[in-house]
Design a protein around this motif. Structure first.
Motif, PDB file in Angstrom:
ATOM      1  N   GLY A 116     -22.305  49.814 -17.487  1.00 59.55           N
ATOM      2  CA  GLY A 116     -23.510  50.605 -17.694  1.00 59.55           C
ATOM      3  C   GLY A 116     -23.331  51.785 -18.625  1.00 59.55           C
ATOM      4  O   GLY A 116     -24.237  52.608 -18.775  1.00 59.55           O
ATOM      5  N   GLN A 117     -22.168  51.903 -19.253  1.00 60.29           N
ATOM      6  CA  GLN A 117     -21.894  52.988 -20.190  1.00 60.29           C
ATOM      7  C   GLN A 117     -21.614  52.412 -21.579  1.00 60.29           C
ATOM      8  O   GLN A 117     -21.292  51.228 -21.738  1.00 60.29           O
ATOM      9  CB  GLN A 117     -20.711  53.833 -19.720  1.00 60.29           C
ATOM     10  CG  GLN A 117     -21.035  54.828 -18.612  1.00 60.29           C
ATOM     11  CD  GLN A 117     -21.762  56.058 -19.147  1.00 60.29           C
ATOM     12  OE1 GLN A 117     -22.143  56.124 -20.322  1.00 60.29           O
ATOM     13  NE2 GLN A 117     -21.985  57.027 -18.273  1.00 60.29           N
ATOM     14  N   GLY A 177     -19.709  57.200 -23.336  1.00 58.22           N
ATOM     15  CA  GLY A 177     -20.971  57.938 -23.314  1.00 58.22           C
ATOM     16  C   GLY A 177     -20.931  58.989 -24.411  1.00 58.22           C
ATOM     17  O   GLY A 177     -20.727  58.688 -25.586  1.00 58.22           O
ATOM     18  N   ASP A 178     -21.094  60.271 -24.042  1.00 58.46           N
ATOM     19  CA  ASP A 178     -21.019  61.366 -25.003  1.00 58.46           C
ATOM     20  C   ASP A 178     -19.718  62.140 -24.921  1.00 58.46           C
ATOM     21  O   ASP A 178     -19.563  63.188 -25.549  1.00 58.46           O
ATOM     22  CB  ASP A 178     -22.193  62.332 -24.775  1.00 58.46           C
ATOM     23  CG  ASP A 178     -23.540  61.683 -25.056  1.00 58.46           C
ATOM     24  OD1 ASP A 178     -23.588  60.827 -25.961  1.00 58.46           O
ATOM     25  OD2 ASP A 178     -24.525  62.018 -24.374  1.00 58.46           O
ATOM     26  N   GLN A 179     -18.768  61.642 -24.140  1.00 54.91           N
ATOM     27  CA  GLN A 179     -17.515  62.360 -23.914  1.00 54.91           C
ATOM     28  C   GLN A 179     -16.369  61.679 -24.664  1.00 54.91           C
ATOM     29  O   GLN A 179     -16.189  60.464 -24.607  1.00 54.91           O
ATOM     30  CB  GLN A 179     -17.194  62.397 -22.415  1.00 54.91           C
ATOM     31  CG  GLN A 179     -15.883  63.097 -22.080  1.00 54.91           C
ATOM     32  CD  GLN A 179     -15.574  63.051 -20.595  1.00 54.91           C
ATOM     33  OE1 GLN A 179     -16.341  62.483 -19.812  1.00 54.91           O
ATOM     34  NE2 GLN A 179     -14.462  63.637 -20.200  1.00 54.91           N
ATOM     35  N   ILE A 180     -15.570  62.474 -25.385  1.00 54.82           N
ATOM     36  CA  ILE A 180     -14.393  61.950 -26.064  1.00 54.82           C
ATOM     37  C   ILE A 180     -13.308  61.672 -25.032  1.00 54.82           C
ATOM     38  O   ILE A 180     -12.905  62.572 -24.285  1.00 54.82           O
ATOM     39  CB  ILE A 180     -13.863  62.936 -27.122  1.00 54.82           C
ATOM     40  CG1 ILE A 180     -14.895  63.147 -28.238  1.00 54.82           C
ATOM     41  CG2 ILE A 180     -12.562  62.422 -27.729  1.00 54.82           C
ATOM     42  CD1 ILE A 180     -14.444  64.123 -29.301  1.00 54.82           C
ATOM     43  N   VAL A 181     -12.836  60.429 -24.990  1.00 51.66           N
ATOM     44  CA  VAL A 181     -11.801  60.054 -24.018  1.00 51.66           C
ATOM     45  C   VAL A 181     -10.460  59.754 -24.688  1.00 51.66           C
ATOM     46  O   VAL A 181      -9.429  59.682 -24.017  1.00 51.66           O
ATOM     47  CB  VAL A 181     -12.251  58.835 -23.186  1.00 51.66           C
ATOM     48  CG1 VAL A 181     -13.414  59.207 -22.281  1.00 51.66           C
ATOM     49  CG2 VAL A 181     -12.629  57.653 -24.090  1.00 51.66           C
ATOM     50  N   SER A 182     -10.465  59.581 -26.023  1.00 56.80           N
ATOM     51  CA  SER A 182      -9.215  59.312 -26.719  1.00 56.80           C
ATOM     52  C   SER A 182      -9.374  59.635 -28.192  1.00 56.80           C
ATOM     53  O   SER A 182     -10.454  59.446 -28.774  1.00 56.80           O
ATOM     54  CB  SER A 182      -8.799  57.844 -26.553  1.00 56.80           C
ATOM     55  OG  SER A 182      -7.645  57.554 -27.306  1.00 56.80           O
ATOM     56  N   PHE A 238      -7.007  55.602 -21.891  1.00 54.69           N
ATOM     57  CA  PHE A 238      -7.686  56.615 -21.087  1.00 54.69           C
ATOM     58  C   PHE A 238      -7.896  56.071 -19.675  1.00 54.69           C
ATOM     59  O   PHE A 238      -7.800  54.864 -19.432  1.00 54.69           O
ATOM     60  CB  PHE A 238      -9.017  57.048 -21.711  1.00 54.69           C
ATOM     61  CG  PHE A 238     -10.073  55.966 -21.794  1.00 54.69           C
ATOM     62  CD1 PHE A 238     -11.084  55.897 -20.846  1.00 54.69           C
ATOM     63  CD2 PHE A 238     -10.051  55.027 -22.817  1.00 54.69           C
ATOM     64  CE1 PHE A 238     -12.066  54.921 -20.922  1.00 54.69           C
ATOM     65  CE2 PHE A 238     -11.028  54.044 -22.899  1.00 54.69           C
ATOM     66  CZ  PHE A 238     -12.033  53.987 -21.945  1.00 54.69           C
ATOM     67  N   GLN A 239      -8.154  56.986 -18.747  1.00 58.10           N
ATOM     68  CA  GLN A 239      -8.354  56.624 -17.343  1.00 58.10           C
ATOM     69  C   GLN A 239      -9.694  57.159 -16.860  1.00 58.10           C
ATOM     70  O   GLN A 239     -10.157  58.222 -17.287  1.00 58.10           O
ATOM     71  CB  GLN A 239      -7.242  57.201 -16.465  1.00 58.10           C
ATOM     72  CG  GLN A 239      -5.865  56.604 -16.723  1.00 58.10           C
ATOM     73  CD  GLN A 239      -4.805  57.209 -15.830  1.00 58.10           C
ATOM     74  OE1 GLN A 239      -4.929  58.362 -15.391  1.00 58.10           O
ATOM     75  NE2 GLN A 239      -3.763  56.441 -15.529  1.00 58.10           N
ATOM     76  N   LEU A 240     -10.302  56.409 -15.932  1.00 60.92           N
ATOM     77  CA  LEU A 240     -11.542  56.837 -15.296  1.00 60.92           C
ATOM     78  C   LEU A 240     -11.406  56.641 -13.788  1.00 60.92           C
ATOM     79  O   LEU A 240     -10.745  55.701 -13.330  1.00 60.92           O
ATOM     80  CB  LEU A 240     -12.736  56.029 -15.817  1.00 60.92           C
ATOM     81  CG  LEU A 240     -13.116  56.222 -17.291  1.00 60.92           C
ATOM     82  CD1 LEU A 240     -14.257  55.277 -17.659  1.00 60.92           C
ATOM     83  CD2 LEU A 240     -13.531  57.665 -17.567  1.00 60.92           C
TER      84      LEU A 240
END
Length: 367
Positions: free
Chosen positions: A10-11, A28-33, A49-51
């Motif tokens: 869903g993202q 989404g709108d967040q930088i993860v890597s 990256f981890q969630l």
């Protein structure tokens, strides 16, 4: 520029990259890597990256999900292979090429830092009136009146037809790339403007859309030359030569003219100093030939346009457009030179008739 967009849980997982080498991965709108490499890097780059995800059980516990996005990216020619791995299991994979980039919706860019130009202001004004189709009729009428004041009414009509045919070339190119268009606006003493609701994603789109106007103009001048040979009518001779002059000026390497967009796309796609040096040598040769043929004004404007491109070359890495590959650079350059050469040939052909009107475009170029 946006190279990849995937849907997962869903993202939106979005990959942004630059020909300079850096890559940023958004969840989404967040930088993860974020991965940094040099412009000549080839091979695999991995984003890790981890969630944390809440598990719906009696304890409402959380589990950590490990993500890895493997990217195999080549800019020249453009090719992207990707693989999304979740907890050591491949869930998505595929590849993309320049055609995929052309067809994707363009990324919105903050324009607040861009310079204000006359054409930009005109475009903004037209957008304000986009719901009123009558504005096209009003502008066309004003253009007809303005050109009739300088020329005859009949020649003004023919000149407007040349402008419409030129802009129709831009429209056809936009439709080829499936871009929605708003039509053609005729602006007194400025020319015409083909308006689109969409933005481009690649330098190739910029080249094709920009050069198709002058290409259609060259075709129209050639048709007028043939009609002149068949009818010996000076009207078609004048139309051919003045239409050639109009399209030749549009090919000058000065923004926001068509030629400025074409040469900027070519030069900004050259990432090496050798490519820039070759572009500079070619520009210098064009200036020398212009002065040798007595085309003083053309040589002067070429020099200004080349300086403008050189000044902006340092910002080539900050673009949101996919650069031309080596094949695209060669094709674009040859297409540009052949179009310019054809238009100049028509101007020289009619200048030899010793008619003061038909030789006027050559006198303008030599002034």
């Amino acid at each position: 520029m946006q190279l990849l967009q995937l849907q997962h849980l869903g993202q939106t997982l979005r990959l942004e990259a630059s020909p300079a080498g850096w890559q940023q991965l958004y969840w989404g709108d967040q930088i993860v890597s974020q991965v940094t490499a040099n412009a000549n890097h080839k091979g695999l780059l991995c984003h890790h990256f981890q969630l944390q995800q809440t598990v719906q059980d009696s304890d409402a516990s959380t589990e950590v999900i490990n993500y890895r996005l493997d990217i195999d990216l080549s800019w020249q020619p453009f090719s992207l292979k990707y693989q999304l791995v979740v907890n050591d299991e491949v869930v998505l994979s595929g590849q993309r090429d320049s055609k995929d980039i052309e067809q994707q919706p363009p990324v919105s860019v903050d324009d607040t830092s861009k310079k204000i130009s006359v054409v930009g202001m005109v475009s903004l004004a037209l957008k304000l009136f986009k719901s009123a189709k009558m504005i096209k009729v009003i502008l066309a009428g004003a253009s007809l009146a303005a050109y009739s004041w300088f020329f005859s009414f009949q020649f003004a009509l023919a000149l407007l037809a040349c402008l419409v045919f030129h802009e129709y070339g831009h429209i056809r190119a936009m439709k080829y790339f499936s871009m929605p268009t708003k039509g053609i606006y005729l602006i007194p003493f400025v020319g015409g403007l083909a308006v689109s609701d969409s933005k481009i994603n690649t330098r190739w789109q910029d080249v094709v859309i920009s050069i198709m106007g002058p290409t259609f103009g060259l075709i129209l001048s050639c048709v007028c030359v043939v009609v002149y040979w068949l009818t010996d009518s000076p009207f078609f001779a004048g139309l051919a030569v003045f239409n050639a002059l109009l399209n030749l000026f549009n090919l000058l390497p000065i923004l926001p003219l068509d030629g400025g967009h074409i040469l900027k796309s070519i030069s900004f796609s050259m990432h090496s100093k050798v490519g820039v040096f070759a572009c500079a040598v070619g520009a210098g040769l064009g200036i020398y030939i212009s002065y040798s043929l007595g085309l003083t004004l053309l040589g002067f404007l070429l020099a200004i346009g080349c300086l403008e491109i050189v000044f902006e070359w340092r910002s080539r890495w900050q673009t949101n457009l996919l650069p031309l590959d080596n094949y695209g650079q060669v094709v674009s350059t040859l297409w540009y030179l052949l179009t310019v050469g054809g238009l100049i040939a028509i101007i020289f052909y009619f200048a030899n008739d010793n008619d003061p009107i038909l030789s006027l475009p050559l006198q303008i170029l030599g002034s």
